[in-house]
Design an enzyme around this catalytic site. Structure first.
Site, short mmCIF file in Angstrom:
data_model
loop_
_atom_site.label_atom_id
_atom_site.label_comp_id
_atom_site.label_asym_id
_atom_site.label_seq_id
_atom_site.Cartn_x
_atom_site.Cartn_y
_atom_site.Cartn_z
CD GLU A 212 -1.70 -2.30 1.26
OE1 GLU A 212 -0.65 -2.80 1.82
OE2 GLU A 212 -2.46 -3.40 0.64
CG HIS B 147 -12.32 -8.40 4.90
ND1 HIS B 147 -11.72 -9.48 5.71
CD2 HIS B 147 -11.57 -8.61 3.63
CE1 HIS B 147 -10.80 -10.08 5.05
NE2 HIS B 147 -10.63 -9.64 3.98
#
Ligand SMILES: Cc1ncc(C[n+]2csc(CCOP(=O)(O)OP(=O)(O)O)c2C)c(N)n1
Ligand SMILES: [Mg+2]
Length: 740
Positions: A470, A540
């Site tokens: 990321e 999530h």
């Protein structure tokens, strides 16, 4: 020091005509090198004096690193190549064209300090006209940005039309310069090679054969930590030697002739398009880490003496004398000139005007493009609701999901603006392009399919996969945006944004402010966020938007429906600030909030809330996936208890629409803030504090909050329901507030 070997084929008369050079450096260049290296050392000495006199507030030196810096600058092209130096690169910057006066202005924190206008410490370089991009204090954050910078240069060379100026959006204020064979130079210390971003940068530069010169200036220490503790085996060159496509050099970086030769070869490799280069320069650090450090605490005298014997400044002086390039008089003249110049520069810098306190808010955001303005407030142009022969509505006028409209907006903007490119994990249709071309596969286009078809339409250099890293995504995008591209990158799940946090907190939002508007990196980061997934569990389902609304310089938006998502995303792409665009996964395909395609120019301004339903008894302030739940609760309350709720969807969180909140609370006198993130320290805390502070006299009841529990989100649906705010929780809280 190294000299060029004489070509045996040259005759005596050739030799007489051809002036002697040293790895290609002429005598005059060596004299210039000495002048710059000596200047660099003397500016350090002067700053040390000024710091002791408390006339400046920090000092970190480039002492011992002068030769490598001058050599790099001589081998590269000022105002042509791009530079991401670190704090030891004083000599590099001087050799590129920066002046001692400009450096001293940063020392005193003057208004006219060209690097930062008094905002950054000395030796945090930024020189707009020299392509020296604003640097910061975190070690290693510049490396991925330099990679992105190189990618931008290559992109513009391939898509020259993208560089054209265009009115009506960020491009009007972002001039693009590029050269077909430009190089990105980035430097760092030996200790900084331990940062993960270093390895992420090498990986991408290698894989994409990017023209980046990585210069590791190895002085053997990172503050007090010696290199063998930082680096397995004690030598970074050995560790990186397996990266393909690189040209490698390991050199004595205290010898400008040797270093020049190395940078010449490195630059030739990069300019030819063969890939990146790695120059590992062994240097010394004679002045401790900074003025706050005393290396005698951890380095014995013998070791320090060994370093002193290699000091590049006296070494070059000896070399010039030995080679007969300068005599003692010549050396003395240079040194006297330099010292007089620095004295004059110091006197001027100490008199320079200081920044005005009121200027602190300048350049947090773009001064040129205001995404809250009417220019970003346009009407949707829905397709006419034509009916087909069998009586059904035409496809164009069918209500679309949020996922559909985000995809359509990305497509529109990529058609409109060739600077827009998309990358992230899994965003491509298929990295193995031939599968798409041969129609062997349909393509993926994102784990939620939001970028589906973009690679197929715009090609693999505009929609492509990143490595699973990321920081790599955000760091590279920041470098690209500095050069004028508009990356619209994707973070696959909010839960995994944290490796990019250094870039998101310390770099991207600060490019403009810390450089006093010399640089900026407007770009968009799309992030899939949120829970209510039934089984999303801890990793999530996270929210956490307040962590980002707490960052000055970063715009944060969070749409709750398809139309707002399209309008806000278009504003995000066309505006001139970095934007965190939060997309709730649960809302991607909900029936709630579907809308027909609003046309290619539909925009929603930032900082304008939407009144989802007007009401009179209490105000509910919310956003994201809580909006449909709050609406459900409010409608039930109206039906069952005749309580009229005014429901406000903030849509953008930074900036947020204080006027809409104040107007509503003044009318209803009751306020509830509802959000999906865990309760404590969440986004609603700030809103509640502002209401309590500024609307106290209008309140008939305490300001209430409904949010998730102060836990993470669990997997089992029973637990998830208990954790996340449900319509029933909202109903209860609204009822209590109405009855207070
Ligand atoms: C991410 C980060 N961690 C820690 C620091 C504090 N710090 C500043 S410089 C430095 C050492 C850097 O060593 P090296 O990379 O070898 O460069 P040198 O100073 O030796 O040239 C440290 C730990 C920082 N600035 N940034
Ligand atoms: Mg070091």
């Amino acid at each position: 020091m190294a000299t060029t070997k004489v070509d045996p084929k040259l005759s005596d008369s050739d030799l007489k005509r051809k002036p002697k050079t040293y790895q290609g450096l002429t005598s005059q260049q060596l004299i210039d090198a000495y002048r710059i290296m000596f200047t660099s050392r003397k500016v350090d000495d002067r700053e040390i004096l000024l710091k002791r006199q408390q006339k400046i507030f920090f000092q970190i030196s480039g002492a011992g690193h002068e030769a490598v810096g001058v050599a790099a600058a001589f081998a590269l092209k000022s105002r042509y190549d791009w530079f991401y130096p670190y704090y030891r690169d004083r000599a590099l910057c001087l050799a590129l064209g920066a002046t001692p006066y400009e450096m001293l202005l940063q020392g005193v924190g003057a208004a006219d300090d060209p690097s930062s206008g008094g905002r950054q410490m000395p030796s945090h370089w930024a020189f707009e006209s020299l392509n020296v991009v604003t640097q910061s204090s975190p070690t290693g954050t510049q490396i991925l940005q330099a990679v992105g910078c190189a990618e931008a240069g290559r992109y513009f060379a391939k898509h020259p039309n993208a560089a054209r100026k265009s009115d009506g959006d960020y491009r009007q204020f972002k001039d693009v310069q590029f050269q077909g064979d430009e190089i990105s130079y980035v430097s760092l210390g030996d200790g900084t090679t331990s940062e993960g971003e270093f390895w992420e940068a090498l990986n991408t530069a290698s894989n994409s054969r990017l023209p980046v010169i990585f210069c590791v200036q190895d002085n053997g220490y990172a503050i007090s930590v010696p290199v063998e503790v930082q680096t397995a085996g004690g030598n970074i060159s050995r560790l990186v030697s397996g990266f393909p496509n690189f040209h490698f050099e390991e050199i004595d970086g205290t010898d400008p002739v040797v270093a020049y030769g190395a940078f010449q070869r490195a630059a030739a490799h990069c300019r030819a398009g063969n890939g990146p280069a790695f120059v590992h320069a062994h240097v010394i650090r004679p002045y401790s880490h900074s003025l706050s450090d005393d290396e005698r605490l951890y380095r014995p005298e013998t070791e320090r003496q060994r370093d002193a014997d290699r000091d590049p400044v006296p070494r070059l002086q000896m070399f010039l004398l030995r080679e007969g390039i300068l005599d003692e008089k010549g050396i003395n003249k240079i040194e006297k000139d330099v010292e007089e110049q620095i004295q004059a520069d110091t006197d001027r810098a100490l008199e320079a005007a200081l920044p005005q306190p009121e200027s602190i808010y300048n350049f947090v955001y773009s001064p040129d493009v205001d995404p809250t303005s009417a220019a970003f407030d346009t009407h949707p142009a829905f397709a006419a609701p034509e009916t087909t022969a069998d009586g059904k509505r035409s496809a164009a006028s069918q209500p679309k999901t949020m996922a559909d409209l985000i995809n359509a907006t990305l497509r529109d903007e990529m058609r409109r603006d060739e600077r827009v490119l998309i990358f992230g994990e899994d965003v491509a249709d298929a990295s193995r392009e031939e599968y798409i071309k041969q129609k062997l596969v349909k393509g993926k286009g994102g784990v939620f399919k939001l970028t589906s078809g973009l690679q197929s339409e715009f090609g693999a250099d505009r929609a492509f996969n990143s490595p699973l890293a990321e920081a790599n995504i955000v760091g590279r995008a920041t470098g690209m945006a500095t050069r004028g591209l508009k990356p619209v990158v994707e973070i696959q799940f909010f839960d995994y944004i944290w490796p990019a946090m250094m870039q998101l907190r310390d770099e991207l939002p600060l490019m403009r402010w810390r450089s006093n508007n010399a640089f900026s990196s407007p770009l968009v980061i799309r992030v899939a966020i949120g829970g209510y997934l039934t089984g999303g569990a801890i990793y999530h389902s996270q929210c956490g938007e307040s962590i980002f609304t707490h960052i000055p310089g970063l715009r944060v938006v969070f749409p709750s429906n398809a139309l707002d998502a399209a309008g806000l995303l278009r504003t995000a792409i066309r505006c001139d600030d970095p934007v965190l665009f939060l997309e709730h996964k649960r809302l991607y395909r909900e029936t709630f909030g579907r809308a027909p395609y609003p046309g290619p120019d539909y925009m929603v301004p930032f900082g304008k809330a939407k009144i989802v339903q007007p009401g009179t008894n209490l105000t509910v302030i919310t956003y994201g996936a809580v909006v449909p739940r709050a609406l459900q609760a409010a409608q039930k309350l109206e039906r069952e208890h005749h309580v009229s709720v005014e429901l406000i969807d903030l849509r953008s969180l930074n900036p947020f629409d204080w006027d809409a909140i104040a107007t509503s609370v003044k009318k209803t006198n009751r306020a509830l803030i509802a959000y999906e993130d865990s309760l404590s320290w969440g986004y609603g805390a700030e809103i509640a504090a502002r209401i309590a502070d500024q609307l106290f006299h209008h309140l008939d009841a305490p300001v209430k909050r409904v949010a998730a529990t102060d836990t993470f989100v669990a997997y089992q649906p029973i637990l998830e329901n208990a954790i996340l705010p449900q319509a029933s929780d909202l109903f209860r809280a609204m009822k209590e507030l109405a009855e207070f």
